[in-house]
Design a protein around this motif. Sequence first.
Motif, PDB file in Angstrom:
ATOM      1  N   GLN A  20     -14.024  90.486 -31.836  1.00  0.00           N
ATOM      2  CA  GLN A  20     -14.666  91.664 -31.251  1.00  0.00           C
ATOM      3  C   GLN A  20     -13.665  92.639 -30.639  1.00  0.00           C
ATOM      4  OE1 GLN A  20     -17.354  91.220 -27.897  1.00  0.00           O
ATOM      5  NE2 GLN A  20     -18.847  90.362 -29.339  1.00  0.00           N
ATOM      6  N   SER A  21     -12.718  92.090 -29.864  1.00  0.00           N
ATOM      7  CA  SER A  21     -11.800  92.945 -29.105  1.00  0.00           C
ATOM      8  C   SER A  21     -10.391  92.958 -29.691  1.00  0.00           C
ATOM      9  CB  SER A  21     -11.705  92.417 -27.670  1.00  0.00           C
ATOM     10  OG  SER A  21     -11.267  91.070 -27.699  1.00  0.00           O
ATOM     11  N   GLY A  22     -10.079  92.024 -30.581  1.00  0.00           N
ATOM     12  CA  GLY A  22      -8.710  91.906 -31.087  1.00  0.00           C
ATOM     13  C   GLY A  22      -7.782  91.199 -30.114  1.00  0.00           C
ATOM     14  N   ARG A  23      -8.333  90.676 -28.995  1.00  0.00           N
ATOM     15  CA  ARG A  23      -7.516  90.008 -27.978  1.00  0.00           C
ATOM     16  C   ARG A  23      -6.968  88.691 -28.524  1.00  0.00           C
ATOM     17  NH1 ARG A  23      -9.399  86.811 -23.303  1.00  0.00           N
ATOM     18  NH2 ARG A  23     -11.492  87.074 -24.137  1.00  0.00           N
ATOM     19  N   MET A  24      -5.639  88.474 -28.330  1.00  0.00           N
ATOM     20  CA  MET A  24      -5.023  87.203 -28.745  1.00  0.00           C
ATOM     21  C   MET A  24      -5.190  86.194 -27.623  1.00  0.00           C
ATOM     22  SD  MET A  24      -3.537  87.463 -31.675  1.00  0.00           S
ATOM     23  CE  MET A  24      -3.262  88.799 -32.817  1.00  0.00           C
ATOM     24  N   VAL A  25      -5.684  85.010 -27.941  1.00  0.00           N
ATOM     25  CA  VAL A  25      -5.843  84.000 -26.889  1.00  0.00           C
ATOM     26  C   VAL A  25      -4.979  82.766 -27.164  1.00  0.00           C
ATOM     27  CG1 VAL A  25      -8.108  84.756 -26.107  1.00  0.00           C
ATOM     28  CG2 VAL A  25      -7.956  83.142 -28.000  1.00  0.00           C
ATOM     29  N   LEU A  26      -4.327  82.771 -28.313  1.00  0.00           N
ATOM     30  CA  LEU A  26      -3.315  81.733 -28.593  1.00  0.00           C
ATOM     31  C   LEU A  26      -2.250  82.408 -29.451  1.00  0.00           C
ATOM     32  CD1 LEU A  26      -3.921  78.080 -29.752  1.00  0.00           C
ATOM     33  CD2 LEU A  26      -2.172  79.475 -30.811  1.00  0.00           C
ATOM     34  N   LEU A  27      -1.016  82.290 -29.029  1.00  0.00           N
ATOM     35  CA  LEU A  27       0.076  82.902 -29.790  1.00  0.00           C
ATOM     36  C   LEU A  27       1.337  82.100 -29.491  1.00  0.00           C
ATOM     37  CD1 LEU A  27       0.820  85.312 -31.631  1.00  0.00           C
ATOM     38  CD2 LEU A  27       1.350  86.600 -29.584  1.00  0.00           C
ATOM     39  N   GLN A  28       1.865  81.440 -30.523  1.00  0.00           N
ATOM     40  CA  GLN A  28       3.070  80.647 -30.329  1.00  0.00           C
ATOM     41  C   GLN A  28       4.058  81.037 -31.427  1.00  0.00           C
ATOM     42  OE1 GLN A  28       0.803  76.744 -30.431  1.00  0.00           O
ATOM     43  NE2 GLN A  28       1.983  76.440 -28.570  1.00  0.00           N
ATOM     44  N   MET A  29       5.307  80.784 -31.191  1.00  0.00           N
ATOM     45  CA  MET A  29       6.249  81.092 -32.274  1.00  0.00           C
ATOM     46  C   MET A  29       7.427  80.126 -32.258  1.00  0.00           C
ATOM     47  SD  MET A  29       7.986  84.592 -33.483  1.00  0.00           S
ATOM     48  CE  MET A  29       9.716  84.624 -33.830  1.00  0.00           C
ATOM     49  N   GLU A  30       7.768  79.663 -33.455  1.00  0.00           N
ATOM     50  CA  GLU A  30       8.940  78.824 -33.635  1.00  0.00           C
ATOM     51  C   GLU A  30       9.793  79.510 -34.690  1.00  0.00           C
ATOM     52  OE1 GLU A  30       9.843  74.232 -34.973  1.00  0.00           O
ATOM     53  OE2 GLU A  30       7.806  74.996 -34.992  1.00  0.00           O
ATOM     54  N   GLY A  31      11.072  79.653 -34.445  1.00  0.00           N
ATOM     55  CA  GLY A  31      11.958  80.287 -35.424  1.00  0.00           C
ATOM     56  C   GLY A  31      12.371  81.681 -35.002  1.00  0.00           C
TER      57      GLY A  31
END
Length: 249
Positions: free
Chosen positions: A196-207
């Motif tokens: 609905q809002s485009g809000r990120m509620v999980l975001l992780q990054m490796e590399g």
Amino acid sequence: MGSVGAKDVPILMTPDGRRIDGRRWDELRPIHIVAGPLRQADGSAFVEWGANKVMAAVYGPREVHPRHLQENHRAIVQCRYNMAAFSVDERKRPGLDRRSQEISKVIAEAFDSVVFAEEFPRTSIDVYIEVLQANAGTRCAGVVAASVALADAGIPMVDLLPAVAVGKVAGEIVLDLKKEEDNFGEADLPMAMVPQSGRMVLLQMEGHMTRDELSKALDLGVKGCRDVHEKMKEALRTRYTTTDAGAEA
Ligand code: ADP
């Protein structure tokens, strides 16, 4: 992403832009979602995503265990993500390792931000995710399964929570990494989004990625999440438009 000798690295991208399984850079693996397969749970879902097979069950709102975690003005969301000992072909130690604990925590936090917790003070909403077969992207498949299971349990939420991983493989930004791409690629970036809002509620990054690559990866992830969202809605529609004839007693 372990380091290996060059001779062990498979060809991850052909000169005409095909990936190890023939997909283009912006294609998802096939996804099939069944809502409500476990009749004993308050809500459940089974997700087959490429070679991943993930079951989620939801119980609650119910009494909080352990009791001291209880909050007077809201429900708490607890999550247990587990990879079955037989879910990978390498030997995996059974039980909750640090990786599982971390994934359980980030998934619980993601759902905590979309569930209307104030409606159920002093209770717990318990989310169980069991990975039966793993082939990279299991935390995303877990989020998708748990989200459909929460909806199946009738838990009020802002929205469903689609998830997908994007990454960098052989110098290209690609959608939905499979195992070889996850192992031998340059970056892996799982995300979950409120459509609905485009809000990120999980975001992780490796590399590693450049800023431009990260920006492209996020755009690709948003598009991927929107496609996964459609499949989640379809699974719930199917669940509630088919009769229970032939279902378990
Ligand atoms: P995700 O499954 O969310 O992509 P990771 O990037 O940590 O999470 O793991 C990638 C893949 O590596 C998993 O999906 C699984 O196939 C494999 N894997 C993860 N942990 C183990 C383990 N302890 N033993 C064997 N394989 C594992």
